[in-house]
Design an enzyme around this catalytic site. Sequence first.
Site, PDB file in Angstrom:
ATOM      1  N   HIS A 179      23.816  -1.058 -16.895  1.00  0.00           N
ATOM      2  CA  HIS A 179      22.859  -0.619 -16.100  1.00  0.00           C
ATOM      3  C   HIS A 179      21.498  -0.953 -16.578  1.00  0.00           C
ATOM      4  O   HIS A 179      20.350  -0.753 -16.017  1.00  0.00           O
ATOM      5  CB  HIS A 179      23.259   0.789 -15.602  1.00  0.00           C
ATOM      6  N   ASP A 205      12.956  -2.286 -17.958  1.00  0.00           N
ATOM      7  CA  ASP A 205      13.854  -1.601 -16.827  1.00  0.00           C
ATOM      8  C   ASP A 205      15.010  -2.210 -16.553  1.00  0.00           C
ATOM      9  O   ASP A 205      14.795  -3.522 -15.824  1.00  0.00           O
ATOM     10  CB  ASP A 205      12.836  -1.154 -15.724  1.00  0.00           C
TER      11      ASP A 205
HETATM   12  C1  GDG Z   1      19.086   3.439 -15.230  1.00  0.00           C
HETATM   13  C2  GDG Z   1      18.515   2.324 -15.766  1.00  0.00           C
HETATM   14  C3  GDG Z   1      18.709   1.204 -13.480  1.00  0.00           C
HETATM   15  C4  GDG Z   1      13.910  10.517 -10.184  1.00  0.00           C
HETATM   16  N1  GDG Z   1      13.267  11.727 -10.169  1.00  0.00           N
HETATM   17  C5  GDG Z   1      13.850  12.511  -9.314  1.00  0.00           C
HETATM   18  C6  GDG Z   1      14.874  11.878  -8.794  1.00  0.00           C
HETATM   19  N2  GDG Z   1      14.995  10.768  -9.472  1.00  0.00           N
HETATM   20  C7  GDG Z   1      15.821   9.532  -9.311  1.00  0.00           C
HETATM   21  C8  GDG Z   1      15.436   8.435  -8.539  1.00  0.00           C
HETATM   22  C9  GDG Z   1      16.378   7.364  -8.685  1.00  0.00           C
HETATM   23  C10 GDG Z   1      16.851   7.729 -10.067  1.00  0.00           C
HETATM   24  O1  GDG Z   1      16.563   9.119 -10.359  1.00  0.00           O
HETATM   25  C11 GDG Z   1      16.050   7.196 -11.398  1.00  0.00           C
HETATM   26  O2  GDG Z   1      16.764   5.744 -11.311  1.00  0.00           O
HETATM   27  P1  GDG Z   1      15.844   4.435 -12.019  1.00  0.00           P
HETATM   28  O3  GDG Z   1      16.775   3.203 -11.631  1.00  0.00           O
HETATM   29  O4  GDG Z   1      14.660   4.264 -11.627  1.00  0.00           O
HETATM   30  O5  GDG Z   1      15.953   4.702 -13.473  1.00  0.00           O
HETATM   31  P2  GDG Z   1      16.986   5.118 -14.838  1.00  0.00           P
HETATM   32  O6  GDG Z   1      17.090   6.754 -14.590  1.00  0.00           O
HETATM   33  O7  GDG Z   1      16.291   4.725 -15.980  1.00  0.00           O
HETATM   34  O8  GDG Z   1      18.161   4.426 -14.570  1.00  0.00           O
HETATM   35  C12 GDG Z   1      17.306   1.549 -14.410  1.00  0.00           C
HETATM   36  C13 GDG Z   1      19.558   2.442 -13.150  1.00  0.00           C
HETATM   37  O9  GDG Z   1      20.071   2.930 -14.344  1.00  0.00           O
HETATM   38  C14 GDG Z   1      20.866   1.921 -12.202  1.00  0.00           C
HETATM   39  O10 GDG Z   1      21.243   1.067 -12.584  1.00  0.00           O
HETATM   40  O11 GDG Z   1      18.015   0.914 -12.238  1.00  0.00           O
HETATM   41  O12 GDG Z   1      16.936   0.258 -14.865  1.00  0.00           O
HETATM   42  O13 GDG Z   1      17.166   2.531 -16.669  1.00  0.00           O
HETATM   43  O14 GDG Z   1      17.534   7.430  -7.877  1.00  0.00           O
HETATM   44  O15 GDG Z   1      15.471   8.859  -7.079  1.00  0.00           O
HETATM   45  N3  GDG Z   1      15.768  12.737  -7.936  1.00  0.00           N
HETATM   46  C15 GDG Z   1      15.686  13.817  -7.614  1.00  0.00           C
HETATM   47  N4  GDG Z   1      14.506  14.565  -8.204  1.00  0.00           N
HETATM   48  C16 GDG Z   1      13.670  13.949  -8.909  1.00  0.00           C
HETATM   49  O16 GDG Z   1      12.501  14.527  -9.401  1.00  0.00           O
HETATM   50  N5  GDG Z   1      16.353  14.291  -6.787  1.00  0.00           N
END
Ligand code: GDG
Length: 733
Positions: free
Chosen positions: A164, A380
Amino acid sequence: MGRLIIASNRLPVKIEKNGEEMLITPSAGGLATGLKSYHKGSDSVWIGWPGVIPQNKEEEKTVTKLLKTEQCLPVFLSEDLISKYYGGFSNATLWPLFHYFTEFTKFKARYWEAYLQVNEMFAEAIIENAQKNDKVWVHDYQLLLVPNILRQRRPDLKIGFFLHIPFPSYEIIRTLPKRQDIISGLLGADLIGFHTYDYARHFISSVKRLLGYDVEFNQIKLENRQVFIDVFPMGIDYKKFENLANEVQSKSIQERSKVHQDIDRFLMSIPDRKLILSIDRLDYTKGIPHRLKSYRRFLKTHPEFLEKVSLIMLTVPSRTDVEQYQNLKNEVDILVGNINGEFGTLNWTPVIYFYRSMPFENLIELYSSADVALLTPLRDGMNLVAKEYIAAKVNQKGMLVLSEMAGAAKELGEAISVNPNDYADTAEAIYEALTMPDEDRIKRMRAMQRRIKRYDIHKWASEFMKALDSTIAKQSDFQARKISASLRKKILSEFRGAKSKVLFLDYDGTIQRYFDKPQAAIPDNELYKLLDQIVLLENTSLVLISGRDRHTLEAWFGDKNFDLIAEHGAWVRQTGEKWEDKKTVDSDWKEKIHPILESFVDSTPGSLIEEKDYSLVWHYRKADIELGVLRALELTDTLSNLILNQEVEIIEGKKLIEIKASGINKGTAAVDFLDGKSADFILAFGDGTTDELMFKALPKDSYAVKVGSENSTADYYVSNYKEVRNFLKELLK
Ligand code: GDG
């Protein structure tokens, strides 16, 4: 078909302790929703850490029972293991390194030991629950070693792996002390998936450089099987975001949540007010200070937006016990304070900063209300927030400013792309996003929406599983089978019973190992002795069939009592006789081709030319691996045009390109040799592509044995030249 076992560090549900009580709550992440369709409703299981440390066996039982209702199985980890495996090797070694933060990367032996131990525990839990031929899908950087542990202990399992986070370039991964173990760990899988082509490319390059395996397109050729590499850009549960956004937007003012009402009030208090939004875990990879500095620059250079725009920055606490995260928190606090202090007024806060997580509904309200999403990660893997914003922006009147360092940037070409290190450029991008005409932003948003709606999380998961299935089908397509003990016995007994036997042996890679320089592959005493003894066997013809020139074969085997075939059949020397020229075409073409090869030698350090009577060979075994492969492609391309009207062909061998007179090959040479002889037992060993022609040309009841790979038209294979020698020794018994 077998069931599916999913393994990831965290489960799609988490267990929390509330006093004496254990509570189970769903995790909201994209992975959980995406895999639900595979997981629920079948007898599949999901294995992971439940997020809680039970204090005794009783508590463990309670957790296990609760998880069972969700088809989940726990791997229990002690506090010490979590700190070293999760906080240590996963988050203080791999996470910073894979995101190019080498200065934050800690290498500690005790972290590695814990990582090994936990990966073993995960593999063990999978094995305990896996039935024969089950499929296993392992996720992410915390479990990089699991595929190979499974492969060693349970070769029947079909193993998929998805990373990921980014896979860094070779120059980064090579700094890791355990780099080989990590890559070998992953190569236990049948299929390895990445978000983007760049990560896949980096991985393949590291495999070539660190382990020396050959790669053809997206297939890594191991000794006895192949590993497939492919790109699956992870999507989101699009419909869920779209539906919820429609729902919250259609609510009346009174029905709206407190957060939504606050947003409305903010937007309506001044005409044409705008909202910029960013959401991420508070992580140094997310470029939060860079974002704030660019935003400050924007306020300075575009004062007409003072009081008209605010940045809502939702940062979710993450890994709070790690020093770098605490430092980052301080840095962000100070920057937010500075900007608000410098620009803020009694009625206006330039940065509205939250350091906490928010309920999902509020997230949707923020997404659907924001005019601009400003996401500036320094690295990212994908960045799902960017996709969620697009899905939730149901009126399309929004714009995304996205770092080119996010995996998502590859799919979201209509967004405004920025280099987060360039504050001035990012500030201008903010301005462009805020002032873009509606018509333009709607058009761009629609295009992005269509794309991510199509390739949503369900599609992502099903495409991966489909690829895993077809990978497995391709693996079993290989015709060559390892020579088993019983087959070996059968061949040996047929050999002993036969009246007229022929043994075809290729030289390099078949009865001798490869050397960096072809001239160095001189036969050793063991080999000489072995061949001399074979010749003494009754009714047995031994034929050395090689692509080498006749002078070399003459120098090495001139005084021997067996037949020699040189230059793939252009020259033949029967025992006790003179070399016979089997090809009478002219070799004028060599004069034209030689200078081209010379220029390739000059531009590819380490490569060299070998000249034979009817062929020229460009060897790149000693050159930089990737440069060699690249130049080989260029050379083939250049030559293809030149040789059109010549009786010449190009052959790609192992780390070499051979240009030779056409019409002669090991296939025709072997058939010529057998002509008029009544051989009732034929055994041929060879390792290269040119040997394949021989395998194909031999009579049906011959034994053709490929050396070093299953991927062959031969019926059987052995692993290396040593196994060939051992086999030959058995003929002597
Ligand atoms: C890793 C990789 C890759 C965020 N704040 C809240 C909340 N979120 C949710 C978002 C989103 C998720 O968390 C964050 O996902 P990201 O993809 O932006 O980033 P990482 O956590 O670093 O994830 C990344 C991912 O894995 C998948 O393969 O894209 O690059 O680093 O879904 O919506 N959800 C809630 N409250 C919040 O305050 N409910």
